[in-house]
Design a protein around this motif. Sequence first.
Motif, PDB file in Angstrom:
ATOM      1  N   SER A   1      -3.425   4.565   0.695  1.00  0.00           N
ATOM      2  CA  SER A   1      -4.129   3.728   1.671  1.00  0.00           C
ATOM      3  C   SER A   1      -4.195   4.405   3.031  1.00  0.00           C
ATOM      4  O   SER A   1      -5.196   4.315   3.743  1.00  0.00           O
ATOM      5  N   ASN A   2      -3.124   5.099   3.410  1.00  0.00           N
ATOM      6  CA  ASN A   2      -3.142   5.846   4.671  1.00  0.00           C
ATOM      7  C   ASN A   2      -4.169   6.965   4.636  1.00  0.00           C
ATOM      8  O   ASN A   2      -4.866   7.228   5.616  1.00  0.00           O
TER       9      ASN A   2
ATOM     10  N   GLY B   1       0.859  -1.177   0.000  1.00  0.00           N
ATOM     11  CA  GLY B   1       0.000   0.000   0.000  1.00  0.00           C
ATOM     12  C   GLY B   1       0.898   1.230   0.000  1.00  0.00           C
ATOM     13  O   GLY B   1       2.125   1.125  -0.018  1.00  0.00           O
ATOM     14  N   GLY B   2       0.334   2.375   0.031  1.00  0.00           N
ATOM     15  CA  GLY B   2       1.151   3.592   0.031  1.00  0.00           C
ATOM     16  C   GLY B   2       0.439   4.712   0.736  1.00  0.00           C
ATOM     17  O   GLY B   2      -0.442   4.485   1.575  1.00  0.00           O
TER      18      GLY B   2
ATOM     19  N   SER C   1      -2.624   1.516  10.043  1.00  0.00           N
ATOM     20  CA  SER C   1      -2.490   1.638   8.592  1.00  0.00           C
ATOM     21  C   SER C   1      -1.069   2.021   8.202  1.00  0.00           C
ATOM     22  O   SER C   1      -0.464   1.423   7.297  1.00  0.00           O
TER      23      SER C   1
ATOM     24  N   THR D   1       1.698  -0.263   6.150  1.00  0.00           N
ATOM     25  CA  THR D   1       2.323   0.254   4.930  1.00  0.00           C
ATOM     26  C   THR D   1       3.837   0.223   5.052  1.00  0.00           C
ATOM     27  O   THR D   1       4.545  -0.172   4.117  1.00  0.00           O
TER      28      THR D   1
ATOM     29  N   GLU E   1      -6.001  -1.345   3.687  1.00  0.00           N
ATOM     30  CA  GLU E   1      -4.635  -1.775   3.380  1.00  0.00           C
ATOM     31  C   GLU E   1      -4.605  -2.972   2.432  1.00  0.00           C
ATOM     32  O   GLU E   1      -3.732  -3.073   1.575  1.00  0.00           O
TER      33      GLU E   1
ATOM     34  N   ASN F   1      -0.402   0.210  -4.083  1.00  0.00           N
ATOM     35  CA  ASN F   1       0.373   1.314  -4.644  1.00  0.00           C
ATOM     36  C   ASN F   1       0.610   1.037  -6.126  1.00  0.00           C
ATOM     37  O   ASN F   1       1.624   0.466  -6.524  1.00  0.00           O
TER      38      ASN F   1
END
Length: 301
Positions: A84-85, A80-81, A98, A102, A237, A242
Motif C-alpha cells: 500500500s505504501n 495494509g503493508g 500512508s 500502515t 490504504e 496485506n
Amino acid sequence: MSPDWLSQVLLPWVLAGVMMTMGLNLTATDFARTCYPRHIVLGTSLQILVLPLLAWGLVALLPLPPLAAAGLLLVSLVPGGATSNMFSYLVQGDLALSVSLTAIAAVITPFTLPLIMGWNLEFLGLSSAGLSLPYWPTVGQLLLVTLVPVLTGMLLRRLLGAVILTWLLPKIKVLTGVAMIGVVAALFISHAQRLPSLLSIETLAVLLLCVLSMTLGHQVARRLQLPNTSVRAITVEVGVQNAGVAMMVAFALLQQPGIGLVPLLYGLLMNVPVFLWMFTCLWRDRLQTGRSTILMKRASK
C-alpha cells in the motif's frame, strides 16, 4: 516443496522480512510530518471499522461457501503493508500519511484480528466444526511478524546510519520483494487445483471488496475536502490489504487452506483495479499539467 513448510515456516519469515524493510524506511519524523489527526482518524476508522462491515455486506449478498466467506472477512481485518505504501508513492499520494496509517494498523491489528475473526467464525457456524483462533497465541504470532519487525527495522535504521542504509536498503527491498512474490507464486502453484476459477463467485467477491473499499475511501475523503494527496493515500490504504498476513493466519494458525485461498486470490487480483485506478490518476495529472501549461502560455502572450 511441501505446502505446509511453505505456509507455516517460509511465509511468516518472509512476511517478517517485508515488514522489517518497511521499518527501515520509517523514522519518528515520518509520523511527526503527518500532523492532521482528522486524516489519521478517518483512514484508521475506514480500515479498521468500515472495511470489515463492507466485507460482511458482501458475505450477506453473495452465495459464498462458509470457508470462502471466512477468507474474505479475514482479508478485511488485516492491515495494509509495504504494498500500500508503494502504491501511494506511485500514485503521488501523501506517503507520510500512508506509512502512518500502515504503522497504526500494524499496532492495532494483532489485538483486533483474533477477537473479531473468532466472532466471524462463530457467526458463520465454523466454530462448531472445531475451527477456532486462540486469542493470545494469535496475538503473539501476529506481533512477531508485523509490529516487532517494523520496530526492529526502525532501530536498525538508527544504528546503521544514512550512508550504509543508502547502499543497503535498495538491495533489501529487492530481496524481500522477490522473496514475497516467490512465496505467493509457490503457494499459488501448490494450491492451483483447489483455487476457484477466474469466473467464480470468489473472484467476484474479491474484486468487489477491493473496488468498493477503494471507492468508499476515495468518496469519503473527497466529501470531507481532504487534499488530493491525502485522498489518494486513504484510497490505497483502505483498498490494498496485506494478503500475506491473511494467508499466514489461514494457512499457519488456522491450518485451513480453504480459508487461505481467498486471501491468495485477493493478493493476486487486487492489483487489477489498483493499477487501473493508478493509471487513471496519472493520466488525469498529465492532462491537468498540460492544461495549466497552455493557460500559462496564453497568459504570457
